[in-house]
Design a protein around this motif. Structure first.
Motif, short mmCIF file in Angstrom:
data_model
loop_
_atom_site.label_atom_id
_atom_site.label_comp_id
_atom_site.label_asym_id
_atom_site.label_seq_id
_atom_site.Cartn_x
_atom_site.Cartn_y
_atom_site.Cartn_z
N THR A 1 -28.11 -11.27 -5.86
CA THR A 1 -29.51 -11.52 -5.51
C THR A 1 -28.86 -13.17 -4.39
N PRO A 2 -29.96 -13.49 -3.95
CA PRO A 2 -29.26 -14.92 -3.13
C PRO A 2 -28.63 -16.11 -4.41
N GLU A 3 -30.06 -15.80 -5.36
CA GLU A 3 -28.84 -16.93 -6.31
C GLU A 3 -27.42 -17.31 -6.58
N ALA A 4 -27.40 -16.09 -7.41
CA ALA A 4 -25.56 -15.16 -7.49
C ALA A 4 -24.55 -16.04 -5.82
N ALA A 5 -25.92 -15.58 -4.72
CA ALA A 5 -24.11 -15.29 -3.59
C ALA A 5 -24.16 -16.79 -2.98
N GLN A 6 -24.83 -17.73 -3.86
CA GLN A 6 -25.61 -18.83 -3.60
C GLN A 6 -24.14 -20.03 -4.65
N ALA A 7 -24.20 -18.92 -5.41
CA ALA A 7 -23.83 -19.66 -6.48
C ALA A 7 -21.93 -19.66 -6.30
N ALA A 8 -21.91 -18.15 -5.64
CA ALA A 8 -20.43 -17.42 -5.47
C ALA A 8 -19.80 -18.95 -4.54
N LEU A 9 -21.13 -19.22 -3.63
CA LEU A 9 -20.20 -20.10 -1.89
C LEU A 9 -20.54 -21.37 -2.61
N ASP A 10 -21.18 -21.57 -3.75
CA ASP A 10 -20.66 -23.20 -4.09
C ASP A 10 -19.78 -23.46 -4.83
N GLU A 11 -19.41 -22.21 -5.37
CA GLU A 11 -17.56 -22.35 -5.64
C GLU A 11 -16.65 -22.08 -5.17
N VAL A 12 -16.62 -21.57 -4.18
CA VAL A 12 -16.11 -21.52 -3.38
C VAL A 12 -15.66 -22.88 -2.41
N ARG A 13 -16.84 -23.31 -2.28
CA ARG A 13 -17.00 -25.09 -1.41
C ARG A 13 -16.24 -26.13 -2.10
N SER A 14 -16.59 -25.38 -3.60
CA SER A 14 -15.46 -26.75 -4.88
C SER A 14 -14.31 -26.58 -4.56
N VAL A 15 -14.17 -25.30 -4.41
CA VAL A 15 -12.61 -24.92 -4.71
C VAL A 15 -11.98 -25.31 -3.00
N ALA A 16 -12.86 -25.35 -2.02
CA ALA A 16 -11.84 -25.73 -1.19
C ALA A 16 -11.37 -27.18 -0.60
N GLU A 17 -12.67 -27.74 -1.76
CA GLU A 17 -12.35 -29.76 -1.97
C GLU A 17 -10.89 -29.40 -2.51
N LYS A 18 -10.76 -29.13 -3.50
CA LYS A 18 -9.31 -29.09 -4.47
C LYS A 18 -9.03 -28.17 -4.19
#
Length: 126
Positions: free
Chosen positions: A50-67
């Motif tokens: 699902t695109p929603e699950a894929a986007q959620a994963a990308l959002d998660e890794v984006r926040s990890v990059a900020e950390k």
């Protein structure tokens, strides 16, 4: 004879500085260990059904990059950290394109992110 105490003081100073560098490396590496596992795990999530699950994963890794960007350490660590976060940013960009059907750059971005993650883990592994 006066040079011997000066050389001894210089040697002690170098040892203390290298100890500080080692301590800051250990602290910095400890802070990114969990993030490395998260980053590695998100690669497969982008191919989610699902695109929603894929986007959620990308959002998660984006926040990890900020950390990760907030973790400071010695110069070599910072260089690797910057390369790693740049590869994460590129992966997120290509992942978002893949969600819309443009998968042309996703494999290269995945490979670059894996390589950068592996380099960071190798640096931080004693």
């Amino acid at each position: 004879m006066k040079k011997l105490p000066a050389l001894a003081s210089l040697a002690v100073g170098i040892l203390l500085l290298s100890g500080c560098s080692q301590a800051s490396t250990i602290a910095a590496c400890g802070q990114v260990a969990a993030q490395a596992a998260q980053v590695a795990g998100v690669i497969d999530s982008v191919s989610s059904p699902t695109p929603e699950a894929a986007q959620a994963a990308l959002d998660e890794v984006r926040s990890v990059a900020e950390k990760i960007r907030g973790v400071d350490g010695p110069e070599e660590f910072v260089t690797l950290r910057d390369a790693w976060t740049t590869s994460i940013d590129a992966f997120v960009t290509e992942g978002e394109k893949a969600i819309t059907g443009d998968v042309a750059g996703l494999d290269a971005a995945s490979t670059n992110m894996r390589t950068a993650t592996d380099e960071m883990v190798a640096y931080c592994t004693p």
